[in-house]
Design a protein around this motif. Structure first.
Motif, PDB file in Angstrom:
ATOM      1  N   LYS A 153      40.753  44.786  65.292  1.00  0.00           N
ATOM      2  CA  LYS A 153      39.517  44.385  64.619  1.00  0.00           C
ATOM      3  C   LYS A 153      39.798  43.492  63.422  1.00  0.00           C
ATOM      4  N   GLU A 154      38.773  42.778  63.014  1.00  0.00           N
ATOM      5  CA  GLU A 154      38.821  41.976  61.801  1.00  0.00           C
ATOM      6  C   GLU A 154      38.430  42.864  60.620  1.00  0.00           C
ATOM      7  N   LEU A 155      39.270  42.910  59.606  1.00  0.00           N
ATOM      8  CA  LEU A 155      38.969  43.679  58.405  1.00  0.00           C
ATOM      9  C   LEU A 155      38.680  42.722  57.251  1.00  0.00           C
ATOM     10  N   PRO A 156      37.760  43.095  56.371  1.00  0.00           N
ATOM     11  CA  PRO A 156      37.428  42.227  55.234  1.00  0.00           C
ATOM     12  C   PRO A 156      38.510  42.281  54.162  1.00  0.00           C
ATOM     13  N   GLU A 157      38.434  41.376  53.201  1.00  0.00           N
ATOM     14  CA  GLU A 157      39.346  41.422  52.060  1.00  0.00           C
ATOM     15  C   GLU A 157      39.150  42.722  51.297  1.00  0.00           C
ATOM     16  N   MET A 158      40.248  43.306  50.858  1.00  0.00           N
ATOM     17  CA  MET A 158      40.198  44.569  50.109  1.00  0.00           C
ATOM     18  C   MET A 158      40.864  44.387  48.758  1.00  0.00           C
ATOM     19  N   ASN A 159      40.149  44.723  47.705  1.00  0.00           N
ATOM     20  CA  ASN A 159      40.672  44.667  46.345  1.00  0.00           C
ATOM     21  C   ASN A 159      41.133  46.057  45.934  1.00  0.00           C
ATOM     22  N   LEU A 160      42.385  46.158  45.501  1.00  0.00           N
ATOM     23  CA  LEU A 160      42.995  47.451  45.220  1.00  0.00           C
ATOM     24  C   LEU A 160      43.502  47.537  43.789  1.00  0.00           C
ATOM     25  N   ALA A 161      43.518  48.759  43.272  1.00  0.00           N
ATOM     26  CA  ALA A 161      44.304  49.087  42.090  1.00  0.00           C
ATOM     27  C   ALA A 161      45.549  49.794  42.602  1.00  0.00           C
ATOM     28  N   ALA A 162      46.728  49.367  42.152  1.00  0.00           N
ATOM     29  CA  ALA A 162      47.975  49.848  42.744  1.00  0.00           C
ATOM     30  C   ALA A 162      48.974  50.299  41.685  1.00  0.00           C
ATOM     31  N   VAL A 163      49.795  51.276  42.071  1.00  0.00           N
ATOM     32  CA  VAL A 163      50.942  51.721  41.274  1.00  0.00           C
ATOM     33  C   VAL A 163      52.154  51.713  42.189  1.00  0.00           C
ATOM     34  N   MET A 164      53.215  51.053  41.773  1.00  0.00           N
ATOM     35  CA  MET A 164      54.406  50.931  42.616  1.00  0.00           C
ATOM     36  C   MET A 164      55.248  52.199  42.580  1.00  0.00           C
ATOM     37  N   PRO A 189      36.561  61.314  40.040  1.00  0.00           N
ATOM     38  CA  PRO A 189      36.168  61.324  41.454  1.00  0.00           C
ATOM     39  C   PRO A 189      34.806  60.644  41.643  1.00  0.00           C
ATOM     40  N   ARG A 190      34.591  60.089  42.809  1.00  0.00           N
ATOM     41  CA  ARG A 190      33.303  59.519  43.176  1.00  0.00           C
ATOM     42  C   ARG A 190      33.153  59.589  44.689  1.00  0.00           C
ATOM     43  N   GLU A 191      31.935  59.458  45.158  1.00  0.00           N
ATOM     44  CA  GLU A 191      31.650  59.602  46.582  1.00  0.00           C
ATOM     45  C   GLU A 191      32.330  58.488  47.383  1.00  0.00           C
ATOM     46  N   ASN A 192      32.950  58.883  48.482  1.00  0.00           N
ATOM     47  CA  ASN A 192      33.564  57.947  49.427  1.00  0.00           C
ATOM     48  C   ASN A 192      34.711  57.120  48.837  1.00  0.00           C
ATOM     49  N   VAL A 193      35.351  57.622  47.778  1.00  0.00           N
ATOM     50  CA  VAL A 193      36.506  56.907  47.248  1.00  0.00           C
ATOM     51  C   VAL A 193      37.605  56.884  48.303  1.00  0.00           C
ATOM     52  N   LYS A 194      38.257  55.725  48.461  1.00  0.00           N
ATOM     53  CA  LYS A 194      39.307  55.581  49.469  1.00  0.00           C
ATOM     54  C   LYS A 194      40.648  55.349  48.778  1.00  0.00           C
ATOM     55  N   MET A 195      41.601  56.227  49.101  1.00  0.00           N
ATOM     56  CA  MET A 195      42.974  56.048  48.648  1.00  0.00           C
ATOM     57  C   MET A 195      43.775  55.442  49.791  1.00  0.00           C
ATOM     58  N   MET A 217      44.092  52.464  45.314  1.00  0.00           N
ATOM     59  CA  MET A 217      42.698  52.877  45.403  1.00  0.00           C
ATOM     60  C   MET A 217      41.853  51.645  45.701  1.00  0.00           C
ATOM     61  N   LEU A 218      40.959  51.772  46.678  1.00  0.00           N
ATOM     62  CA  LEU A 218      40.075  50.668  47.034  1.00  0.00           C
ATOM     63  C   LEU A 218      38.977  50.542  45.977  1.00  0.00           C
ATOM     64  N   LEU A 219      38.798  49.322  45.468  1.00  0.00           N
ATOM     65  CA  LEU A 219      37.826  49.058  44.418  1.00  0.00           C
ATOM     66  C   LEU A 219      36.652  48.250  44.960  1.00  0.00           C
ATOM     67  N   ASP A 220      35.503  48.354  44.269  1.00  0.00           N
ATOM     68  CA  ASP A 220      34.333  47.563  44.645  1.00  0.00           C
ATOM     69  C   ASP A 220      34.502  46.104  44.237  1.00  0.00           C
ATOM     70  N   GLY A 228      48.690  48.720  32.085  1.00  0.00           N
ATOM     71  CA  GLY A 228      49.805  49.663  32.098  1.00  0.00           C
ATOM     72  C   GLY A 228      50.583  49.518  33.389  1.00  0.00           C
ATOM     73  N   LEU A 229      50.761  50.632  34.106  1.00  0.00           N
ATOM     74  CA  LEU A 229      51.488  50.599  35.370  1.00  0.00           C
ATOM     75  C   LEU A 229      50.567  50.327  36.558  1.00  0.00           C
ATOM     76  N   VAL A 230      49.276  50.175  36.298  1.00  0.00           N
ATOM     77  CA  VAL A 230      48.301  49.900  37.355  1.00  0.00           C
ATOM     78  C   VAL A 230      48.059  48.393  37.429  1.00  0.00           C
ATOM     79  N   PHE A 231      48.222  47.817  38.602  1.00  0.00           N
ATOM     80  CA  PHE A 231      48.087  46.377  38.747  1.00  0.00           C
ATOM     81  C   PHE A 231      47.195  46.048  39.942  1.00  0.00           C
ATOM     82  N   PRO A 232      46.603  44.852  39.951  1.00  0.00           N
ATOM     83  CA  PRO A 232      45.746  44.461  41.081  1.00  0.00           C
ATOM     84  C   PRO A 232      46.558  44.083  42.310  1.00  0.00           C
ATOM     85  N   GLU A 233      46.054  44.435  43.460  1.00  0.00           N
ATOM     86  CA  GLU A 233      46.660  44.021  44.727  1.00  0.00           C
ATOM     87  C   GLU A 233      45.528  43.679  45.690  1.00  0.00           C
ATOM     88  N   THR A 234      45.732  42.654  46.495  1.00  0.00           N
ATOM     89  CA  THR A 234      44.709  42.217  47.442  1.00  0.00           C
ATOM     90  C   THR A 234      45.256  42.249  48.854  1.00  0.00           C
TER      91      THR A 234
END
Length: 300
Positions: A153-164, A189-195, A217-220, A228-234
């Motif tokens: 399937k085709e998946l849309p672009e996903m914006n993530l917060a990431a920790v290595m 926590p929030r509804e339907n949060v995706k890790m 973590m998938l972001l809106d 800090g140690l959290v960086f953007p990943e696409t």
């Protein structure tokens, strides 16, 4: 130490995306904003290996991964794409690391889905041993049919917060850092949060203590800068093989092997992007330790 890790993460990300570019000590020190002397020491402190060893390992492991899953790629295209100067240098480096030539590796690894094990030999050198995976190909295909629903399937672009995470043992602490950050931002926590877990290395070619996994973590919306140690990943939009099922942690390796086998059987080729997992439920909340997971391979 957190500031040092933040800078080294930036350097590692650059290496991963530019294996064919200038990765000299001076260049990398500049990217991480250190003097060459301090960068060399800090890089080894955080990663456990020198810059040169890390770069050679990454190039060699990446070549092994593509040899295993991309039957149609030419050796010359592969080694030039990864920054090796010529065939002789590539073959010598590969054989030193895996014990066999690139061609022999390609002929051994992908069809039978052997699992690569590195063991300590009597003389202290690392020998590469190929041992057959616990399941036969037939059983793996049956396992796929029973446990995973597979779609392309085709998946849309996903914006993530990431920790290595460097090493499998550090994955859970990386998720703890990510969740603590998300709680402060009121994102968890929030509804339907995706890790998610994004695999920047493969366990088939990288030792478990060196494999690089991003706890995500998938972001809106896109995270604008590193915090800090959290960086953007696409994860860019595109075609993916997606295997979905309810599994335990012990099933993960079998599911990945099955999915790559399915990819080869159906003549898909992996894109130069990273496989990942999306977690829809938490195994800790299930009486049998099960969770609903999507296993995703970028293909064309």
């Amino acid at each position: 130490m957190e500031e040092h890790k933040k800078r080294i993460i930036k350097a590692i990300a650059y290496i991963d995306n530019n294996l064919d570019a200038d990765l000299s000590l001076e260049k990398m020190a500049g990217i991480a904003m250190y003097s060459s002397f301090h960068f060399h020491r800090i890089f080894k402190l955080i990663t456990g290996e020198t810059l040169q060893n890390y770069i050679i390992r990454k190039k060699t492991e990446k070549s092994a991964f593509y040899l295993a899953v991309k039957k149609d790629i030419e050796l010359k295209e592969l080694y030039l794409d990864l920054g090796f100067s010529n065939h002789s240098v590539f073959s010598k480096t590969f054989k030193k690391y895996y014990g066999i030539s690139p061609t022999a590796f390609r002929n051994s690894a992908p069809e039978t889905f052997h699992k690569i094990l590195q063991i300590q030999s009597k003389n202290g050198q690392m020998d590469t041993v190929f041992s057959q995976y616990i399941c036969s190909i037939e059983n793996l295909l049956n396992c796929t049919k029973m446990n995973l629903k597979i779609e392309v399937k085709e998946l849309p672009e996903m914006n993530l917060a990431a920790v290595m995470s460097l090493g499998i043992a550090n994955v859970e602490p990386s998720y703890n850092i990510l969740i603590d950050w998300a709680k402060k931002k009121k994102l968890f926590p929030r509804e339907n949060v995706k890790m998610m877990s994004v695999y920047h290395d493969s366990f088939k070619v990288t030792p478990p203590d060196k494999v690089r996994i991003h706890a995500c973590m998938l972001l809106d919306k896109n995270l604008e800068k590193q915090e800090g140690l959290v960086f953007p990943e696409t994860i860019h939009a595109g075609k993916f093989i997606v295997g979905s099922g309810e599994v335990t942690l012990h099933d993960f390796e079998k599911c990945w092997v099955s999915l790559f086998l399915w990819m080869n059987e159906h003549h898909y080729s992996i894109r130069k992007a990273f496989p990942f997992e999306i977690y829809h439920t938490n195994f800790r909340e299930h009486p049998e330790g099960k969770m609903i997971v999507d296993f995703c391979i970028p293909v064309h």
